[in-house]
Design a protein around this motif. Structure first.
Motif, PDB file in Angstrom:
ATOM      1  N   ASN A 152       0.844  -1.062   0.013  1.00 45.72           N
ATOM      2  CA  ASN A 152       0.239  -0.159   0.010  1.00 45.72           C
ATOM      3  C   ASN A 152       0.959   1.403  -0.010  1.00 45.72           C
ATOM      4  O   ASN A 152       0.750   2.172  -0.650  1.00 45.72           O
ATOM      5  CB  ASN A 152      -1.039   0.037   1.233  1.00 45.72           C
ATOM      6  CG  ASN A 152      -2.248  -0.895   1.029  1.00 45.72           C
ATOM      7  OD1 ASN A 152      -2.390  -1.588   0.052  1.00 45.72           O
ATOM      8  ND2 ASN A 152      -2.660  -1.175   1.951  1.00 45.72           N
ATOM      9  N   LEU A 153       2.001   1.233   0.685  1.00 44.30           N
ATOM     10  CA  LEU A 153       2.570   2.526   0.724  1.00 44.30           C
ATOM     11  C   LEU A 153       3.443   2.562  -0.729  1.00 44.30           C
ATOM     12  O   LEU A 153       3.526   3.732  -0.977  1.00 44.30           O
ATOM     13  CB  LEU A 153       4.064   2.179   1.700  1.00 44.30           C
ATOM     14  CG  LEU A 153       3.801   2.568   3.254  1.00 44.30           C
ATOM     15  CD1 LEU A 153       4.915   2.482   4.042  1.00 44.30           C
ATOM     16  CD2 LEU A 153       3.290   4.101   3.190  1.00 44.30           C
ATOM     17  N   GLU A 154       3.916   1.658  -1.346  1.00 42.91           N
ATOM     18  CA  GLU A 154       4.473   1.667  -2.348  1.00 42.91           C
ATOM     19  C   GLU A 154       3.564   2.160  -3.541  1.00 42.91           C
ATOM     20  O   GLU A 154       3.842   2.915  -4.636  1.00 42.91           O
ATOM     21  CB  GLU A 154       5.031   0.518  -2.907  1.00 42.91           C
ATOM     22  CG  GLU A 154       6.274  -0.014  -1.978  1.00 42.91           C
ATOM     23  CD  GLU A 154       7.247  -1.008  -2.698  1.00 42.91           C
ATOM     24  OE1 GLU A 154       7.493  -0.826  -3.958  1.00 42.91           O
ATOM     25  OE2 GLU A 154       7.591  -1.943  -2.118  1.00 42.91           O
ATOM     26  N   PHE A 155       2.261   1.683  -3.510  1.00 40.35           N
ATOM     27  CA  PHE A 155       1.097   2.216  -4.556  1.00 40.35           C
ATOM     28  C   PHE A 155       1.062   3.780  -4.352  1.00 40.35           C
ATOM     29  O   PHE A 155       0.888   4.314  -5.255  1.00 40.35           O
ATOM     30  CB  PHE A 155      -0.130   1.344  -4.221  1.00 40.35           C
ATOM     31  CG  PHE A 155      -0.188   0.040  -4.931  1.00 40.35           C
ATOM     32  CD1 PHE A 155       0.095  -0.081  -6.030  1.00 40.35           C
ATOM     33  CD2 PHE A 155      -0.678  -0.943  -3.973  1.00 40.35           C
ATOM     34  CE1 PHE A 155      -0.167  -1.228  -6.681  1.00 40.35           C
ATOM     35  CE2 PHE A 155      -0.724  -2.380  -4.739  1.00 40.35           C
ATOM     36  CZ  PHE A 155      -0.386  -2.480  -6.017  1.00 40.35           C
ATOM     37  N   GLN A 156       0.972   4.084  -3.101  1.00 42.48           N
ATOM     38  CA  GLN A 156       0.944   5.543  -2.847  1.00 42.48           C
ATOM     39  C   GLN A 156       2.031   6.228  -3.175  1.00 42.48           C
ATOM     40  O   GLN A 156       1.962   7.377  -4.014  1.00 42.48           O
ATOM     41  CB  GLN A 156       0.767   5.967  -1.070  1.00 42.48           C
ATOM     42  CG  GLN A 156      -0.680   5.204  -0.551  1.00 42.48           C
ATOM     43  CD  GLN A 156      -0.552   5.648   0.766  1.00 42.48           C
ATOM     44  OE1 GLN A 156      -0.832   6.710   1.347  1.00 42.48           O
ATOM     45  NE2 GLN A 156      -0.518   4.690   1.841  1.00 42.48           N
ATOM     46  N   LEU A 157       3.219   5.768  -3.076  1.00 46.09           N
ATOM     47  CA  LEU A 157       4.481   6.555  -3.503  1.00 46.09           C
ATOM     48  C   LEU A 157       4.286   6.619  -4.963  1.00 46.09           C
ATOM     49  O   LEU A 157       4.807   7.799  -5.598  1.00 46.09           O
ATOM     50  CB  LEU A 157       5.669   5.724  -3.026  1.00 46.09           C
ATOM     51  CG  LEU A 157       6.934   6.493  -2.879  1.00 46.09           C
ATOM     52  CD1 LEU A 157       7.785   5.990  -2.005  1.00 46.09           C
ATOM     53  CD2 LEU A 157       7.669   6.221  -4.266  1.00 46.09           C
ATOM     54  N   TYR A 158       4.250   5.690  -5.630  1.00 43.27           N
ATOM     55  CA  TYR A 158       4.068   5.508  -7.090  1.00 43.27           C
ATOM     56  C   TYR A 158       3.107   6.333  -7.824  1.00 43.27           C
ATOM     57  O   TYR A 158       3.208   6.936  -8.993  1.00 43.27           O
ATOM     58  CB  TYR A 158       4.130   3.947  -7.677  1.00 43.27           C
ATOM     59  CG  TYR A 158       5.314   3.080  -7.282  1.00 43.27           C
ATOM     60  CD1 TYR A 158       6.215   3.763  -7.149  1.00 43.27           C
ATOM     61  CD2 TYR A 158       4.950   1.662  -7.007  1.00 43.27           C
ATOM     62  CE1 TYR A 158       7.520   2.756  -6.491  1.00 43.27           C
ATOM     63  CE2 TYR A 158       6.048   0.963  -6.494  1.00 43.27           C
ATOM     64  CZ  TYR A 158       7.129   1.476  -6.423  1.00 43.27           C
ATOM     65  OH  TYR A 158       8.123   0.592  -5.980  1.00 43.27           O
ATOM     66  N   ARG A 159       2.058   6.527  -6.947  1.00 38.80           N
ATOM     67  CA  ARG A 159       0.945   7.396  -7.608  1.00 38.80           C
ATOM     68  C   ARG A 159       1.744   8.733  -7.434  1.00 38.80           C
ATOM     69  O   ARG A 159       1.368   9.710  -8.419  1.00 38.80           O
ATOM     70  CB  ARG A 159      -0.353   7.243  -6.657  1.00 38.80           C
ATOM     71  CG  ARG A 159      -1.408   8.326  -6.920  1.00 38.80           C
ATOM     72  CD  ARG A 159      -2.357   8.404  -5.933  1.00 38.80           C
ATOM     73  NE  ARG A 159      -3.583   7.448  -6.550  1.00 38.80           N
ATOM     74  CZ  ARG A 159      -4.830   7.430  -5.976  1.00 38.80           C
ATOM     75  NH1 ARG A 159      -4.987   8.317  -4.995  1.00 38.80           N
ATOM     76  NH2 ARG A 159      -5.526   6.691  -6.695  1.00 38.80           N
ATOM     77  N   ARG A 160       2.035   9.328  -6.360  1.00 42.25           N
ATOM     78  CA  ARG A 160       2.841  10.445  -6.453  1.00 42.25           C
ATOM     79  C   ARG A 160       3.722  10.736  -7.579  1.00 42.25           C
ATOM     80  O   ARG A 160       4.131  11.798  -7.894  1.00 42.25           O
ATOM     81  CB  ARG A 160       3.548  10.721  -5.078  1.00 42.25           C
ATOM     82  CG  ARG A 160       2.577  10.633  -3.677  1.00 42.25           C
ATOM     83  CD  ARG A 160       1.662  11.697  -3.720  1.00 42.25           C
ATOM     84  NE  ARG A 160       0.660  11.550  -2.295  1.00 42.25           N
ATOM     85  CZ  ARG A 160      -0.277  12.319  -2.244  1.00 42.25           C
ATOM     86  NH1 ARG A 160      -0.671  13.347  -3.029  1.00 42.25           N
ATOM     87  NH2 ARG A 160      -1.081  12.221  -1.198  1.00 42.25           N
ATOM     88  N   LEU A 161       4.550   9.822  -7.933  1.00 45.61           N
ATOM     89  CA  LEU A 161       5.499  10.033  -8.632  1.00 45.61           C
ATOM     90  C   LEU A 161       5.127   9.829 -10.201  1.00 45.61           C
ATOM     91  O   LEU A 161       5.748   9.879 -11.214  1.00 45.61           O
ATOM     92  CB  LEU A 161       6.741   8.699  -8.342  1.00 45.61           C
ATOM     93  CG  LEU A 161       7.586   8.897  -7.165  1.00 45.61           C
ATOM     94  CD1 LEU A 161       8.426   7.654  -7.032  1.00 45.61           C
ATOM     95  CD2 LEU A 161       8.491  10.064  -7.435  1.00 45.61           C
ATOM     96  N   GLU A 162       3.804   9.346 -10.096  1.00 46.48           N
ATOM     97  CA  GLU A 162       3.166   9.143 -11.480  1.00 46.48           C
ATOM     98  C   GLU A 162       3.916   8.198 -12.201  1.00 46.48           C
ATOM     99  O   GLU A 162       3.941   8.221 -13.563  1.00 46.48           O
ATOM    100  CB  GLU A 162       3.041  10.493 -12.325  1.00 46.48           C
ATOM    101  CG  GLU A 162       1.998  11.466 -11.587  1.00 46.48           C
ATOM    102  CD  GLU A 162       1.901  12.804 -12.349  1.00 46.48           C
ATOM    103  OE1 GLU A 162       2.485  12.924 -13.424  1.00 46.48           O
ATOM    104  OE2 GLU A 162       0.816  13.590 -12.065  1.00 46.48           O
ATOM    105  N   ASN A 163       4.253   7.245 -11.580  1.00 48.94           N
ATOM    106  CA  ASN A 163       5.073   6.003 -12.346  1.00 48.94           C
ATOM    107  C   ASN A 163       4.272   4.730 -12.606  1.00 48.94           C
ATOM    108  O   ASN A 163       4.164   3.940 -11.290  1.00 48.94           O
ATOM    109  CB  ASN A 163       6.280   5.684 -11.476  1.00 48.94           C
ATOM    110  CG  ASN A 163       7.313   5.097 -12.133  1.00 48.94           C
ATOM    111  OD1 ASN A 163       6.928   4.012 -12.941  1.00 48.94           O
ATOM    112  ND2 ASN A 163       8.710   5.140 -12.145  1.00 48.94           N
TER     113      ASN A 163
END
Length: 414
Positions: A152-163
């Motif tokens: 879940n943390l990684e999903f949030q982070l990748y969303r912020r990075l738009e990756n």
């Protein structure tokens, strides 16, 4: 002064709120004294020193770069310590990783121009791998129970990075190890409803918005909404779920919510319902292409931002299907429907009823009939319509039995 001996947590292999309070950086309190005397090759001492320094920095200083470096070091140290621990360390590790993510997001870019979110992601991914690759044969003590929290943390982070590529790789890893890791209901996420909701939401978003697999997207998002209903919380998450769930339900199941009887708990939910989707549903039920196109154009940016452009484009196909069905009903449920009849309805639906009938008739030409044949052939191919096209006679020949089949086991409303 309250003294908290940290030794016992590492000896007894457990944690409580006091241990989590030690790890958190937003609660520096001079009246609380944390004590650590246990030796662990210096790693525990380093963790203690970095954690106390981070608390102090968050309390008295506004040096964001220094806070970031301390948070990064704290998680790296706890990762090294966690390598030798059982699953009792997983939730404390998540607490540290989550606060590191929050600090990284607020800091974003350092003075050196480095993207700190990317650096944060690499360290959190190390925590994820510590859980994913745990080989402890005693399953009740295995760290795999924490995979979903870090995912879940990684999903949030990748969303912020738009990756999207990194999000795709994460999903592939989770799916490839599905037989090795516990199910969501058997994991640590089951003890924290918000994590179950988040995981189902991110998976639904991934499949529906990134892969255009609206069936899988609908399944995950429906599960997320049910979890919200059971817990009676997650109001903010409900808003985000409904934004995606409504169009996915329309596209895959041809079911729609009755917003008059749906418990919408927040102002944003009511806005989404009444200003975004209610006009869409009305145009769908009426087969009104003009209203649909107008409303789609008005909120096109909203659909783009939420990854719904493809879903909403496919939904227009269902508006056209409804129009064809209405033309068939007006014709008296005949099995042979002339394309000119459908064309008349199509022009009226597309341009409105204010134009003169003579002008509408002029617009019906071979080019339009060819376009309608293409759209009708697509509906037949998808089994939305049972029948075939006669190009020579310019007509649609429908099955005598159930020419517009319903999807099995589907109710009309959510």
């Amino acid at each position: 002064m309250v003294k908290v001996n940290l030794d016992r947590y590492f000896i007894e292999k457990r944690y409580d709120d006091q241990f989590l309070q030690f790890l958190r950086n937003d609660n520096f309190n001079e009246s609380q004294d944390f004590i650590l005397t246990l030796k662990n090759d210096g790693k525990l001492d380093q963790l203690y020193n970095v954690t106390m320094e981070l608390k102090f920095q968050c309390w008295v200083n506004d040096d964001k770069d220094k806070r970031f470096e301390l948070a990064d070091e704290q998680l790296r140290l706890l990762n090294r310590i966690a390598e030798q621990e059982t699953n009792w360390i997983v939730y404390p590790l998540y607490i540290v990783a989550n606060q590191y993510f929050q600090i990284a997001y607020k800091t974003r870019t350092s003075t050196a121009g480095e993207n700190l979110l990317e650096r944060c992601g690499r360290t959190i991914h190390r925590s994820f791998n510590l859980c994913l690759n745990d080989r402890n044969p005693e399953l009740p003590r295995n760290r795999k129970i924490g995979c979903y929290l870090f995912a879940n943390l990684e999903f949030q982070l990748y969303r912020r990075l738009e990756n999207r590529d990194m999000a795709k790789n994460l999903v592939k890893v989770l799916q490839s190890r599905v037989n090795e890791i516990p199910t969501l209901s058997q994991s640590l996420a089951a003890l924290h409803t918000k994590h179950k909701v988040l995981y189902n939401y991110y998976m639904g978003e991934y499949y529906g918005c990134y892969e255009s697999d609206f069936e899988k997207g609908f399944t995950y998002l429906q599960e997320a909404l049910l979890e919200c209903s059971v817990s009676g919380s997650c109001d903010t998450q409900i808003d985000r779920i409904l934004v995606l769930l409504v169009p996915f339900a329309l596209v895959t199941r041809r079911i729609y919510p009755n917003f008059q009887h749906t418990a919408l708990t927040t102002r944003r939910s009511r806005r989404v319902a009444h200003h975004i989707y209610t006009p869409i549903i009305k145009s769908l039920l009426a087969g009104n292409l003009k209203d649909y196109d107008t409303h789609f154009a008005k909120h096109e940016l909203f659909f783009l931002r939420n990854g719904l452009f493809v879903a909403m484009s496919l939904l227009r196909e269902l508006v056209f299907l409804k129009l064809v069905k209405l033309c068939w009903e007006i014709s008296g449920h005949v099995t042979i429907v002339p394309l000119t009849t459908i064309a008349m309805g199509y022009v009226t639906s597309l341009y409105g009823t204010r134009k003169r009938r003579k002008k509408l008739t002029i617009q019906i030409n071979d080019s339009m009939l060819d376009e309608l044949e293409c759209q009708l052939a697509n509906l037949i191919c998808k089994n939305f319509v049972k029948g075939y096209l006669s190009h020579t006679n310019r007509c649609l020949v429908l099955s005598k039995k159930d020419p517009f089949p319903h999807l099995p086991h589907v109710t009309q409303q959510l």
